[in-house]
Design a protein around this motif. Sequence first.
Motif, PDB file in Angstrom:
ATOM      1  N   LEU A 260     -56.951  25.425 -19.230  1.00 29.76           N
ATOM      2  CA  LEU A 260     -56.711  24.005 -19.440  1.00 29.76           C
ATOM      3  C   LEU A 260     -57.779  23.475 -20.386  1.00 29.76           C
ATOM      4  O   LEU A 260     -58.966  23.775 -20.206  1.00 29.76           O
ATOM      5  CB  LEU A 260     -56.769  23.235 -18.117  1.00 29.76           C
ATOM      6  N   ILE A 261     -57.385  22.718 -21.375  1.00 26.69           N
ATOM      7  CA  ILE A 261     -58.339  22.116 -22.303  1.00 26.69           C
ATOM      8  C   ILE A 261     -58.285  20.609 -22.137  1.00 26.69           C
ATOM      9  O   ILE A 261     -57.258  19.977 -22.429  1.00 26.69           O
ATOM     10  CB  ILE A 261     -58.049  22.503 -23.762  1.00 26.69           C
ATOM     11  N   VAL A 262     -59.378  20.031 -21.635  1.00 27.32           N
ATOM     12  CA  VAL A 262     -59.492  18.579 -21.518  1.00 27.32           C
ATOM     13  C   VAL A 262     -60.142  18.067 -22.799  1.00 27.32           C
ATOM     14  O   VAL A 262     -61.251  18.480 -23.158  1.00 27.32           O
ATOM     15  CB  VAL A 262     -60.330  18.186 -20.289  1.00 27.32           C
ATOM     16  N   LYS A 263     -59.456  17.187 -23.498  1.00 27.26           N
ATOM     17  CA  LYS A 263     -59.935  16.686 -24.779  1.00 27.26           C
ATOM     18  C   LYS A 263     -61.159  15.791 -24.598  1.00 27.26           C
ATOM     19  O   LYS A 263     -61.425  15.281 -23.499  1.00 27.26           O
ATOM     20  CB  LYS A 263     -58.829  15.906 -25.488  1.00 27.26           C
ATOM     21  N   ASN A 264     -61.901  15.600 -25.696  1.00 29.52           N
ATOM     22  CA  ASN A 264     -63.042  14.702 -25.678  1.00 29.52           C
ATOM     23  C   ASN A 264     -62.609  13.277 -25.385  1.00 29.52           C
ATOM     24  O   ASN A 264     -61.494  12.865 -25.719  1.00 29.52           O
ATOM     25  CB  ASN A 264     -63.776  14.741 -27.009  1.00 29.52           C
ATOM     26  N   GLY A 265     -63.517  12.521 -24.777  1.00 29.49           N
ATOM     27  CA  GLY A 265     -63.263  11.118 -24.501  1.00 29.49           C
ATOM     28  C   GLY A 265     -63.569  10.246 -25.716  1.00 29.49           C
ATOM     29  O   GLY A 265     -63.821  10.741 -26.821  1.00 29.49           O
ATOM     30  N   PRO A 266     -63.609   8.915 -25.535  1.00 29.88           N
ATOM     31  CA  PRO A 266     -63.718   7.992 -26.663  1.00 29.88           C
ATOM     32  C   PRO A 266     -65.120   7.840 -27.239  1.00 29.88           C
ATOM     33  O   PRO A 266     -65.280   7.230 -28.301  1.00 29.88           O
ATOM     34  CB  PRO A 266     -63.236   6.666 -26.070  1.00 29.88           C
ATOM     35  N   ASN A 267     -66.160   8.374 -26.575  1.00 28.33           N
ATOM     36  CA  ASN A 267     -67.516   8.191 -27.091  1.00 28.33           C
ATOM     37  C   ASN A 267     -68.352   9.433 -26.828  1.00 28.33           C
ATOM     38  O   ASN A 267     -67.865  10.429 -26.258  1.00 28.33           O
ATOM     39  CB  ASN A 267     -68.163   6.949 -26.463  1.00 28.33           C
ATOM     40  N   ASP A 268     -69.636   9.385 -27.231  1.00 32.93           N
ATOM     41  CA  ASP A 268     -70.497  10.564 -27.113  1.00 32.93           C
ATOM     42  C   ASP A 268     -70.736  10.969 -25.671  1.00 32.93           C
ATOM     43  O   ASP A 268     -70.864  12.158 -25.358  1.00 32.93           O
ATOM     44  CB  ASP A 268     -71.841  10.289 -27.795  1.00 32.93           C
ATOM     45  N   THR A 269     -70.809  10.007 -24.765  1.00 36.95           N
ATOM     46  CA  THR A 269     -71.092  10.339 -23.365  1.00 36.95           C
ATOM     47  C   THR A 269     -69.907  10.982 -22.657  1.00 36.95           C
ATOM     48  O   THR A 269     -70.063  11.542 -21.581  1.00 36.95           O
ATOM     49  CB  THR A 269     -71.530   9.082 -22.595  1.00 36.95           C
ATOM     50  N   THR A 270     -68.717  10.881 -23.233  1.00 36.76           N
ATOM     51  CA  THR A 270     -67.525  11.488 -22.634  1.00 36.76           C
ATOM     52  C   THR A 270     -66.983  12.629 -23.489  1.00 36.76           C
ATOM     53  O   THR A 270     -65.823  13.005 -23.355  1.00 36.76           O
ATOM     54  CB  THR A 270     -66.420  10.433 -22.441  1.00 36.76           C
ATOM     55  N   SER A 271     -67.834  13.173 -24.361  1.00 34.07           N
ATOM     56  CA  SER A 271     -67.403  14.233 -25.269  1.00 34.07           C
ATOM     57  C   SER A 271     -68.400  15.388 -25.235  1.00 34.07           C
ATOM     58  O   SER A 271     -69.572  15.208 -24.891  1.00 34.07           O
ATOM     59  CB  SER A 271     -67.281  13.712 -26.701  1.00 34.07           C
ATOM     60  N   ILE A 272     -67.904  16.568 -25.573  1.00 33.19           N
ATOM     61  CA  ILE A 272     -68.775  17.727 -25.728  1.00 33.19           C
ATOM     62  C   ILE A 272     -69.441  17.642 -27.091  1.00 33.19           C
ATOM     63  O   ILE A 272     -68.763  17.528 -28.116  1.00 33.19           O
ATOM     64  CB  ILE A 272     -67.981  19.036 -25.608  1.00 33.19           C
ATOM     65  N   ARG A 273     -70.771  17.691 -27.104  1.00 31.95           N
ATOM     66  CA  ARG A 273     -71.515  17.624 -28.361  1.00 31.95           C
ATOM     67  C   ARG A 273     -72.251  18.931 -28.587  1.00 31.95           C
ATOM     68  O   ARG A 273     -72.780  19.529 -27.641  1.00 31.95           O
ATOM     69  CB  ARG A 273     -72.508  16.461 -28.322  1.00 31.95           C
ATOM     70  N   PRO A 274     -72.320  19.415 -29.837  1.00 31.92           N
ATOM     71  CA  PRO A 274     -73.021  20.674 -30.106  1.00 31.92           C
ATOM     72  C   PRO A 274     -74.519  20.489 -29.935  1.00 31.92           C
ATOM     73  O   PRO A 274     -75.054  19.387 -30.120  1.00 31.92           O
ATOM     74  CB  PRO A 274     -72.655  20.970 -31.559  1.00 31.92           C
ATOM     75  N   PRO A 275     -75.234  21.554 -29.579  1.00 36.79           N
ATOM     76  CA  PRO A 275     -76.696  21.472 -29.496  1.00 36.79           C
ATOM     77  C   PRO A 275     -77.289  21.105 -30.852  1.00 36.79           C
ATOM     78  O   PRO A 275     -76.694  21.390 -31.903  1.00 36.79           O
ATOM     79  CB  PRO A 275     -77.099  22.892 -29.055  1.00 36.79           C
ATOM     80  N   PRO A 276     -78.457  20.472 -30.862  1.00 36.73           N
ATOM     81  CA  PRO A 276     -79.068  20.065 -32.145  1.00 36.73           C
ATOM     82  C   PRO A 276     -79.329  21.233 -33.080  1.00 36.73           C
ATOM     83  O   PRO A 276     -79.391  21.043 -34.300  1.00 36.73           O
ATOM     84  CB  PRO A 276     -80.384  19.405 -31.699  1.00 36.73           C
TER      85      PRO A 276
END
Length: 282
Positions: A260-276
Motif C-alpha cells: 500500500l502506498i499512502v501519498k504525501n500530505g499537503p505540507n512538509d509535516t505530513t510528507s516524506i522528506r529526503p535526508p539533508p
Amino acid sequence: MVDEALAKGGDPNVSDAYTINGRTGFPNGCSDVMDEEMFFGVAEHNLTVVAQDGAYIKPIPTSYIMITPGQTMDVLITANHTGRGSYYMVARPFFDSRAPFDRYNASAILSNLNASHDDNAPASAPLPFDDDFPAFPPVPFDYTGVSPDKYLLPSQGTKVRMIEYGKKVEIVFQGTNIGNAENHPMHLHGYSFYLVGTGCGNFFTDPNYHHDYNLIDPPKVNTIRVPKNGWTAIRFVADNPGNLSLSQNLHASWGMDIVLIVKNGPNDTTSIRPPPSVPRCT
C-alpha cells in the motif's frame, strides 16, 4: 529455513520445540511462532489483558489467552496467593489445518508474582469510512465453499494500491478454502489499526446488509488473525505516508503480500522528506 522451503516448493521444516522467555516486571507477551496460534495460561491464576500491539484496550479478564504469530499482549496477573510460590506457565499450539506443525507444549515456572492495574481505554474507531478501498475481487466466487483445487494458481503481477493521505480506510480479509484452508495471521507495517469485526463464512458485500461491527471500543492492534474459512475487518486513517507492506507472516514469501502506498500530505509535516545529505535532482 524459508529459503529451503521455497527451493523445494513445500512447507518449511517443522520445529521440535517451543520456548517461553520472560523477565520480571510488567508481563508482556510476544508470539514469535511462525504459523500457529498459541494458548497460554498460568496455573491457579487469572489474567487480565490490558493492551494489544502497544495500544490499550478495555481490560479483558480471562483464565487464558490465545495469541497469534507476531502479535503482542500486555497481561496483568493477580497475585492472589499468600507467601512465595512457583507456578507453571504453559503454552499449547493450535493449528486448524492439514499441514504438519509442532504439536509439543511448552512450560516454564513463574515465581514472586506482583500485580498492577491500568484503566486506559482505546479511542473510538474512525467514522465514517471511505468506500473506495479496497476494490472488490475481480472474480467473485464462493470463497469458503470452493473446491480446494480451483483458483489454486492465480494470475501473476506486480501491483500496488495507492491511497490518498488522510483517507479513512476499511480492509476486509477474506479466508478461502483454496489449497489448505487455515487461520492466517496478518500484519500491517507502519500502522496500528482498529479490529472492528470478524466472522465465519463469506463476508457479505451487499451495502444493505448490516455487519455487527464493534465501533465503540474496538482493540487497536497491528496484527490480527483471519479465521479459517472466515473474515476479519479493520479500519484505520491513512496518516503515515510511505510504502507499507501488508502481509501474512509466513506466506508472504509465497505471495500473500501487498504493498500500500499512502501519498504525501499537503505540507512538509505530513510528507516524506529526503535526508539533508541526499543530493537534489537538477
